[in-house]
Design a protein around this motif. Structure first.
Motif, mmCIF file in Angstrom:
data_model
loop_
_atom_site.group_PDB
_atom_site.id
_atom_site.type_symbol
_atom_site.label_atom_id
_atom_site.label_comp_id
_atom_site.label_asym_id
_atom_site.label_seq_id
_atom_site.Cartn_x
_atom_site.Cartn_y
_atom_site.Cartn_z
ATOM 1 N N ARG A 41 -2.940 -0.052 4.793
ATOM 2 C CA ARG A 41 -3.298 -0.998 5.851
ATOM 3 C C ARG A 41 -4.747 -0.776 6.275
ATOM 4 N N ASP A 42 -5.472 -1.872 6.445
ATOM 5 C CA ASP A 42 -6.859 -1.764 6.879
ATOM 6 C C ASP A 42 -6.920 -1.458 8.378
ATOM 7 N N SER A 43 -8.104 -1.393 8.917
ATOM 8 C CA SER A 43 -8.263 -0.992 10.324
ATOM 9 C C SER A 43 -7.633 -1.978 11.298
ATOM 10 N N SER A 44 -7.363 -3.205 10.856
ATOM 11 C CA SER A 44 -6.695 -4.184 11.728
ATOM 12 C C SER A 44 -5.178 -4.167 11.564
ATOM 13 N N GLY A 45 -4.665 -3.348 10.621
ATOM 14 C CA GLY A 45 -3.232 -3.264 10.384
ATOM 15 C C GLY A 45 -2.723 -4.177 9.287
ATOM 16 N N ASN A 67 -3.248 0.514 -5.704
ATOM 17 C CA ASN A 67 -3.963 -0.739 -5.912
ATOM 18 C C ASN A 67 -4.408 -1.283 -4.570
ATOM 19 N N VAL A 68 -5.478 -2.030 -4.604
ATOM 20 C CA VAL A 68 -5.969 -2.757 -3.434
ATOM 21 C C VAL A 68 -6.167 -4.196 -3.894
ATOM 22 N N VAL A 69 -5.734 -5.146 -3.079
ATOM 23 C CA VAL A 69 -5.849 -6.550 -3.457
ATOM 24 C C VAL A 69 -7.318 -6.945 -3.570
ATOM 25 N N PRO A 70 -7.626 -7.928 -4.420
ATOM 26 C CA PRO A 70 -9.029 -8.315 -4.641
ATOM 27 C C PRO A 70 -9.810 -8.619 -3.364
ATOM 28 N N SER A 71 -9.164 -9.250 -2.386
ATOM 29 C CA SER A 71 -9.890 -9.618 -1.163
ATOM 30 C C SER A 71 -10.335 -8.406 -0.344
ATOM 31 N N ALA A 72 -9.785 -7.225 -0.629
ATOM 32 C CA ALA A 72 -10.103 -6.029 0.160
ATOM 33 C C ALA A 72 -10.827 -4.958 -0.659
ATOM 34 N N ARG A 73 -11.202 -5.279 -1.876
ATOM 35 C CA ARG A 73 -11.846 -4.282 -2.739
ATOM 36 C C ARG A 73 -13.317 -4.106 -2.388
ATOM 37 N N GLY A 74 -13.845 -2.949 -2.778
ATOM 38 C CA GLY A 74 -15.270 -2.684 -2.633
ATOM 39 C C GLY A 74 -15.696 -2.154 -1.283
ATOM 40 N N ALA A 118 -10.256 6.004 0.482
ATOM 41 C CA ALA A 118 -9.690 6.561 1.714
ATOM 42 C C ALA A 118 -8.186 6.783 1.570
ATOM 43 N N ALA A 119 -7.501 5.858 0.906
ATOM 44 C CA ALA A 119 -6.063 5.998 0.725
ATOM 45 C C ALA A 119 -5.735 7.163 -0.212
ATOM 46 N N THR A 179 -11.653 3.556 7.165
ATOM 47 C CA THR A 179 -10.369 4.113 7.570
ATOM 48 C C THR A 179 -9.253 3.169 7.139
ATOM 49 N N VAL A 180 -8.178 3.766 6.687
ATOM 50 C CA VAL A 180 -6.962 3.042 6.352
ATOM 51 C C VAL A 180 -5.793 3.835 6.906
#
Length: 155
Positions: free
Chosen positions: A61-65, A88-95, A101-102, A3-4
């Motif tokens: 935004r990820d599930s933590s906001g 785009n999604v930043v590298p730390s949040a990919r995969g 979802a977005a 979820t985003v």
């Protein structure tokens, strides 16, 4: 399923992104914004009155906001009811399915506001983005030497 939340961007937020000057409430991932996000913010601010609109830009935004990317429209539907999107999604949040979802949420926004077709373009070597589009019902229309062109019908 991942979820985003899509958070509409306003002028002040876009300016903070460009200046890399987040306020505490902005809550950005350490590697946000990604360079593509800066291009999107410049385009957004170049509009006559850049304010949040259905066919505007959104922070992902990820599930933590935490802001982990961006997604949006290049403008309102054309005369044929088509819109073009970018994301785009930043590298730390990919995969983790966040881009998929977005894109799914952006398709819902497009359909709810009268767009009949949604288009996207990826570089040929960006197979992850191509997979995101295919998972969301896009079909590849064509390729050239550099990019692949996709489309999805909303109805």
């Amino acid at each position: 399923m991942t979820t985003v939340a899509l958070d509409p961007v306003d002028r002040a937020t876009a300016e903070r992104v460009l200046q890399d000057a987040p306020l505490p409430q902005d809550r950005w991932a350490a590697d946000y914004p990604w360079p593509d996000e800066l291009d999107a913010m410049r385009m957004f601010l170049a509009q006559p009155s850049p304010e949040p609109a259905a066919f505007g830009v959104y922070a992902i935004r990820d599930s933590s906001g935490l802001a982990v990317g961006g997604i949006g429209f290049y403008g309102p539907p054309d005369d044929d009811g088509a819109v073009t999107i970018g994301y785009n999604v930043v590298p730390s949040a990919r995969g983790a399915g966040r881009a998929s979802a977005a894109v799914a949420q952006l398709l819902e926004i497009a359909a709810a506001h009268g767009a009949r077709r949604v288009q996207a373009v990826t570089d040929l070597d960006n197979t992850a983005s191509q997979t995101v589009l295919l998972k969301n019902g896009f079909r590849e229309l064509r390729r050239d030497d550099v990019q692949a062109y996709f489309e999805c019908l909303t109805a």
